[in-house]
Design an enzyme around this catalytic site. Structure first.
Site, PDB file in Angstrom:
ATOM      1  N   CYS A  17       0.862  -1.177   0.000  1.00 59.07           N
ATOM      2  CA  CYS A  17       0.000   0.000   0.000  1.00 59.07           C
ATOM      3  C   CYS A  17       0.902   1.231   0.000  1.00 59.07           C
ATOM      4  CB  CYS A  17      -0.888   0.001   1.239  1.00 59.07           C
ATOM      5  SG  CYS A  17       0.058   0.050   2.769  1.00 59.07           S
ATOM      6  N   HIS A  36       6.504  -6.536   7.842  1.00 61.66           N
ATOM      7  CA  HIS A  36       6.777  -7.893   8.324  1.00 61.66           C
ATOM      8  C   HIS A  36       7.007  -8.818   7.144  1.00 61.66           C
ATOM      9  CE1 HIS A  36       6.129  -6.721  12.381  1.00 61.66           C
ATOM     10  NE2 HIS A  36       4.976  -6.184  12.062  1.00 61.66           N
ATOM     11  N   HIS A  46       2.790   2.546  10.464  1.00 58.10           N
ATOM     12  CA  HIS A  46       1.792   2.407  11.539  1.00 58.10           C
ATOM     13  C   HIS A  46       1.756   3.615  12.471  1.00 58.10           C
ATOM     14  CE1 HIS A  46       1.343  -1.722  10.470  1.00 58.10           C
ATOM     15  NE2 HIS A  46       2.459  -2.147  10.997  1.00 58.10           N
ATOM     16  N   CYS A  54       2.021   6.824   7.825  1.00 55.56           N
ATOM     17  CA  CYS A  54       1.151   6.970   6.654  1.00 55.56           C
ATOM     18  C   CYS A  54       0.232   8.185   6.835  1.00 55.56           C
ATOM     19  CB  CYS A  54       0.321   5.692   6.524  1.00 55.56           C
ATOM     20  SG  CYS A  54      -0.912   5.810   5.237  1.00 55.56           S
ATOM     21  N   HIS A  99      -1.697  -4.217  18.322  1.00 56.44           N
ATOM     22  CA  HIS A  99      -1.155  -3.956  16.986  1.00 56.44           C
ATOM     23  C   HIS A  99      -0.453  -2.590  17.052  1.00 56.44           C
ATOM     24  CE1 HIS A  99      -0.963  -2.718  12.801  1.00 56.44           C
ATOM     25  NE2 HIS A  99      -1.154  -3.980  12.456  1.00 56.44           N
ATOM     26  N   GLU A 133      -0.181  -0.063  15.180  1.00 56.31           N
ATOM     27  CA  GLU A 133      -0.982   1.125  14.819  1.00 56.31           C
ATOM     28  C   GLU A 133      -1.926   1.493  15.965  1.00 56.31           C
ATOM     29  OE1 GLU A 133      -3.003   1.011  10.972  1.00 56.31           O
ATOM     30  OE2 GLU A 133      -4.614   2.232  11.815  1.00 56.31           O
ATOM     31  N   SER A 171      -0.873 -11.406  10.037  1.00 55.01           N
ATOM     32  CA  SER A 171      -1.443 -10.188   9.454  1.00 55.01           C
ATOM     33  C   SER A 171      -2.960 -10.304   9.338  1.00 55.01           C
ATOM     34  CB  SER A 171      -0.818  -9.954   8.067  1.00 55.01           C
ATOM     35  OG  SER A 171      -1.688  -9.209   7.263  1.00 55.01           O
ATOM     36  N   ASN A 199      -5.050  -8.290   7.910  1.00 52.98           N
ATOM     37  CA  ASN A 199      -5.631  -7.982   6.595  1.00 52.98           C
ATOM     38  C   ASN A 199      -5.428  -9.141   5.627  1.00 52.98           C
ATOM     39  OD1 ASN A 199      -3.583  -7.029   4.345  1.00 52.98           O
ATOM     40  ND2 ASN A 199      -2.777  -6.171   6.231  1.00 52.98           N
TER      41      ASN A 199
END
Ligand code: SF4
Length: 323
Positions: free
Chosen positions: A16, A44, A77, A99, A127, A129, A221, A223
């Site tokens: 991304c 990662h 993150h 980001c 996590h 983030e 992960s 996602n």
């Protein structure tokens, strides 16, 4: 004999933009001759971390491991504000790779705190983030699975709902619906990242056209796991792997004529090409096995879009002065 006729890589895969930018910033700093570190693994993915190491970029787990004056890259993150402050106090050159979407989440949280809302954050506890976001709203209630919601979410007059960027949109919508009855005033700030939404959509589209999906991404992960789940919801069998090295068994492709490949937001698009090549080698006809590399490149060319670029600085080499 193998019977795979075609391997298709889903559209808009690869890093991304947040991950790509953070990697580029680290590479730029290193190329400029700075002693460069990333606070935590920038992504990662062992291959990427190794490539960065080859450029002299080290991963550190703590700011204490970075020498005064050296550069430290904050990954996509983001971090808690006190981490940023401590890095500056220690005389480090902070290169902020947070980001832009995550920065927006952080700003939204600050506003919600100022406005006095009881905040519910949909996210995976611990996590990075989420840990960073909690630095901006320490009292926010973090919830993940639906079973927790009833006990964890109180009833308050004014409540706000916000999300970690990579949460599935359907879960965010369900939680919003759940919270309607919990508050007199409910403010919903939808911070599910558009890249996450597009990735899921393109994976679903690909899954609808193939016999088997191979999903590439970190085992932990969220996602990536969500992509696997979506393939299964679409009625297509899916195999989740961390890297091409996990693909060793030709029987996995015994009943597949067309195989789709997709990956999480931290998976470089080159890894998907390597996986496509391995699928042709393991499950293709003798002719395809012989041309596996060329066919995988064709699959990659068909899928690659600007949004799927790996990094804008692919050819950067360590400059003479870099560590
Ligand atoms: S998933 Fe979205 S918010 Fe998260 S780093 Fe990538 S682009 Fe940024």
């Amino acid at each position: 004999m193998g019977q795979v006729e075609e391997v298709r890589i889903a559209k808009r895969t690869g890093f991304c933009y947040g991950v790509r930018e953070a990697i580029d910033k680290a590479k730029e700093a290193s190329a400029a001759g700075k002693s460069t570190h990333t606070l935590g693994q920038v992504v990662h993915n062992e291959g990427v971390v190794r490539d960065l190491q080859d450029l002299g970029i080290e991963t550190v787990e703590s700011l204490d491991d970075v020498d005064h004056g050296a550069a430290v890259v904050i990954r996509a993150h983001g971090v808690r504000p006190d981490v940023m402050q401590r890095a500056e106090e220690r005389g480090l050159e902070v290169i902020d790779g947070t980001c832009t979407w995550v920065i927006q989440e952080q700003r939204e949280l600050v506003r919600l705190v100022e406005d006095g809302y009881t905040i519910v954050l949909l996210g995976t506890p611990k996590h990075p983030e989420v840990v960073g976001l909690l630095g901006f709203a320490p009292d926010a209630i973090v919830v993940d699975e639906e079973e927790e919601w009833e006990a964890a979410i109180p009833r308050r007059k004014r409540m706000a709902l916000i999300s970690q960027s990579t949460q599935p949109p359907w879960k965010f919508e369900q939680l919003a619906a759940f919270m309607v009855s919990r508050a007199h005033e409910l403010k919903i700030v939808n911070t599910v990242c558009p890249v996450t939404i597009r990735r899921q959509q393109d994976t679903l589209d690909a899954a609808g056209e193939v016999d088997l999906m191979v999903v590439v991404g970190g085992r932990s992960s969220a996602n990536t796991k969500e992509l696997t789940r979506l393939c299964e919801i679409a009625g297509t069998a899916a195999v989740q792997i961390e890297s091409v090295h996990d693909l060793t068994d030709p029987s996995a492709f015994a009943n597949a004529r067309v195989v789709g490949v997709t990956g999480g937001t931290s998976t470089p698009i080159e890894d998907l090409r390597d996986v496509a090549e391995r699928i042709y080698s393991l499950g293709g006809t003798p002719d395809e096995q012989a041309r596996a590399s060329e066919l995988a490149r064709t699959a990659l060319d068909a899928a690659a879009t600007p949004a799927g670029r790996t990094t804008s600085l692919p050819g950067l080499k360590v400059s003479a002065g870099a560590a």
